[in-house]
Every structure is written in structure tokens, then in C-alpha cells.
Design a protein around this motif. Structure first.
Motif, short mmCIF file in Angstrom:
data_model
loop_
_atom_site.label_atom_id
_atom_site.label_comp_id
_atom_site.label_asym_id
_atom_site.label_seq_id
_atom_site.Cartn_x
_atom_site.Cartn_y
_atom_site.Cartn_z
N ASP A 176 0.84 -1.19 0.00
CA ASP A 176 0.00 0.00 0.00
C ASP A 176 0.88 1.25 0.00
N THR A 177 0.30 2.36 -0.41
CA THR A 177 1.06 3.61 -0.52
C THR A 177 0.23 4.79 -0.02
N ILE A 178 0.90 5.72 0.62
CA ILE A 178 0.30 6.99 1.00
C ILE A 178 0.93 8.09 0.16
N ILE A 179 0.10 8.99 -0.35
CA ILE A 179 0.58 10.25 -0.90
C ILE A 179 0.28 11.31 0.15
N ALA A 180 1.33 11.91 0.70
CA ALA A 180 1.19 12.91 1.76
C ALA A 180 1.40 14.30 1.17
N LEU A 181 0.38 15.15 1.30
CA LEU A 181 0.44 16.50 0.75
C LEU A 181 0.57 17.50 1.89
N SER A 182 1.62 18.27 1.88
CA SER A 182 1.81 19.30 2.91
C SER A 182 2.58 20.46 2.33
N PHE A 183 1.93 21.58 2.25
CA PHE A 183 2.56 22.74 1.65
C PHE A 183 3.66 23.30 2.55
N SER A 184 3.52 23.13 3.86
CA SER A 184 4.53 23.64 4.79
C SER A 184 5.60 22.61 5.13
N GLY A 185 5.25 21.32 5.08
CA GLY A 185 6.19 20.26 5.45
C GLY A 185 6.24 19.99 6.94
N VAL A 186 5.42 20.70 7.72
CA VAL A 186 5.44 20.53 9.18
C VAL A 186 4.04 20.35 9.73
N THR A 187 3.12 19.81 8.94
CA THR A 187 1.74 19.62 9.39
C THR A 187 1.72 18.63 10.55
N GLY A 201 4.42 -0.87 7.08
CA GLY A 201 5.07 -1.35 5.87
C GLY A 201 4.64 -0.65 4.60
N ALA A 202 3.79 0.38 4.73
CA ALA A 202 3.33 1.11 3.55
C ALA A 202 4.43 2.05 3.05
N LYS A 203 4.42 2.32 1.77
CA LYS A 203 5.31 3.31 1.18
C LYS A 203 4.71 4.70 1.36
N ILE A 204 5.56 5.70 1.46
CA ILE A 204 5.10 7.08 1.59
C ILE A 204 5.74 7.92 0.49
N ILE A 205 4.88 8.59 -0.27
CA ILE A 205 5.32 9.57 -1.27
C ILE A 205 4.83 10.93 -0.79
N SER A 206 5.72 11.87 -0.63
CA SER A 206 5.32 13.19 -0.15
C SER A 206 5.52 14.25 -1.22
N LEU A 207 4.62 15.22 -1.22
CA LEU A 207 4.77 16.44 -2.00
C LEU A 207 4.87 17.55 -0.98
N THR A 208 6.09 18.01 -0.72
CA THR A 208 6.33 18.91 0.40
C THR A 208 7.73 19.52 0.26
N PRO A 209 8.04 20.55 1.03
CA PRO A 209 9.38 21.17 0.88
C PRO A 209 10.53 20.21 1.19
N ALA A 218 9.36 10.34 4.29
CA ALA A 218 8.89 9.71 3.05
C ALA A 218 9.94 8.81 2.43
N ASP A 219 9.46 7.80 1.69
CA ASP A 219 10.35 6.98 0.86
C ASP A 219 10.81 7.78 -0.35
#
Length: 263
Positions: A176-187, A201-209, A218-219
Motif C-alpha cells: 500500500d502507498t500513501i501520498i502525503a500533501l503538505s505545503f509547509s512540510g510541518v503539518t 510497511g506502507a510506502k510514503i510519497i510526499s509532496l512537500t518542501p 517519506a520513501d
């Protein structure tokens, strides 16, 4: 020159990057800072400031500050010309938002890491399930992301409520995978739930600073660096458009990969 600093962000050490982010967030104030001031406000040592300057090709901080002041003076002239030309306050406000959005997209283009984006696409294509976490304004993009991924045949659910994110994270497993969205990077509401997901064991993809706490969890992190410093209680982040543009790019790449696999 500000563009040169932004273009070099991904090549900097963490200390150099903190100095760069501080300077980019405070260009007018930087002109009057001494070396000690720059180090203190950036939270780094004076040698780190010197290394930051030399990475950009300057002899030292004095040389950097002189050239930086000249660059900021040109920006001031452009801003003044815009203000004088904008007799209509409504138009002026709209133009200001347009300019900030354009600058954010330019920042995004300078920060592109093709390898990171390619890894994210590969992870998403192999995922059994994709949950999208966003909080506040990022929650709206999470909801749109759910629909976009569903249209591509990828099972996805968006969560903007921290409690529901926690329940989601507890149900995740390898594959499984999470897409984590955080404009500040400190939510703060997001980070404990990402930790739960990572332990599952899930993968994490972040869109963040870059270099932010969420990016470090994040992975794969896709850099969204337009949010450099909150400007006050009335801050309206027109720069958030950069996150939408990058998400569109991800969807396009996934669509292309799925189309190629089908032929």
C-alpha cells in the motif's frame, strides 16, 4: 540571482539550504544583515554562510551581499513600475496573485528531480491501494487526487480528517502507498499518522518542501518549495498552484505508463 539560489537548492547541504531559504524568504532584510546576523537568523554557523556564498560563486559574504543588493534593487524597480501602472486596485491585487503563482511554478521547474518523480510513479503503479492524506488547504487536492487516480483504475481514498487518517494508516500493509500533501512540510496532525503507516510497511510519497520533517519521513519526496515563510495571518498561498501542477504531472506520467503497458 534569486533564481540562481533556487536552482542550487537541491545541491546544498542542509545548513546551506537553511541559509538559502532564510534569504529567499527575507530578501529586503538580507541586504542589511551582517555575517553574524545571517547566521543567527538562519540558525546555522558563520562558516556555513560562507560556504553557501562560495557555492554560488562568490568570494565571501561581503561579495554576495553586494551582488544580492543589486539584484533586489532591480526587483524593487519592477515592483514599483507595476504599482504605478496599476491604478485599479482590483487589477493590482489580481496581478499580484498571478505573479506569485508564476513565481511558484518557476520555482517548481527549478526543483524538478526526475529520478524522484520516476520512483514515485513506479511505486504508485505497483500499489495495491493508494490513500491520499492532506490537511486544510491540501485536503482539497487530496480529494481531487482520489478522483483522478480512480479514473486511471487505481484504488484510492482521500482523507483530510486526522482521525480518519489514523484509521486508514492502521489498516495499511506492505504493497500500500500513501501520498502525503503538505505545503509547509510541518503539518503536525499528519506526521503521527505517517509514522503509523510506515511501521505498517506502507510506502510514503510526499509532496512537500525539501528537507522538511514530512519529507524526511517519506520513501520518496517530490519537492514543493514555493512556501518559504508564512507572511502573516492574512497569508493566502497563491503559490499552492505548484502542488496542483506537480500532481497533474504525476497523473499524466501514470496515465502514459498504463497506456504503454496496454499496447
Amino acid at each position: 540571482m534569486l533564481g540562481q539560489i533556487r536552482a542550487s537548492l537541491n545541491d546544498m547541504t542542509p545548513a546551506e539550504r537553511r541559509a538559502a531559504e532564510t534569504i529567499l524568504g527575507n530578501p529586503q532584510a538580507t541586504i542589511g544583515w551582517s555575517l553574524a546576523d545571517a547566521a543567527r537568523f538562519s540558525g546555522v554557523s558563520e562558516p556555513s554562510i560562507i560556504r553557501f556564498c562560495r557555492r554560488l560563486g562568490f568570494d565571501g559574504y561581503s561579495d554576495f551581499r553586494l551582488k544580492f543588493a543589486q539584484a533586489v534593487a532591480l526587483i524593487r524597480q519592477d515592483d514599483q513600475a507595476l504599482a504605478e501602472a496599476a491604478d485599479d486596485p482590483v487589477k493590482a491585487s489580481i496581478l499580484d496573485n498571478c505573479n506569485r503563482a508564476i513565481a511558484a511554478i518557476n520555482d517548481l521547474a527549478l526543483d524538478i528531480d526526475s529520478a524522484a518523480v520516476a520512483r514515485a510513479v513506479d511505486i504508485l503503479l505497483k500499489s495495491r491501494r493508494v490513500d491520499i492524506y492532506g490537511h486544510g488547504g491540501s485536503g482539497f487536492l487530496a480529494g481531487e487526487g482520489q478522483h483522478r487516480l480512480a479514473h486511471l483504475g487505481i484504488a484510492s481514498v482521500a482523507y483530510s480528517d486526522p482521525a480518519l487518517q489514523m484509521f486508514s494508516a492502521l489498516a495499511l500493509a506492505p504493497g500500500d502507498t500513501i501520498i502525503a500533501l503538505s505545503f509547509s512540510g510541518v503539518t503536525t496532525h499528519l506526521m503521527p499518522n505517517l509514522e503509523i503507516a510506515r511501521n505498517a510497511g506502507a510506502k510514503i510519497i510526499s509532496l512537500t518542501p525539501t528537507g522538511s520533517p514530512i519529507a524526511r519521513m517519506a520513501d520518496v519526496n517530490i519537492a514543493i518549495n514555493a512556501y518559504r515563510q508564512k507572511k502573516g495571518a492574512g497569508f493566502l498561498p497563491s503559490e499552492r498552484v505548484s502542488m496542483y501542477v506537480m500532481f497533474d504531472a504525476l497523473i499524466g506520467l501514470i496515465s502514459a505508463q498504463k497506456g504503454s503497458a496496454a499496447t
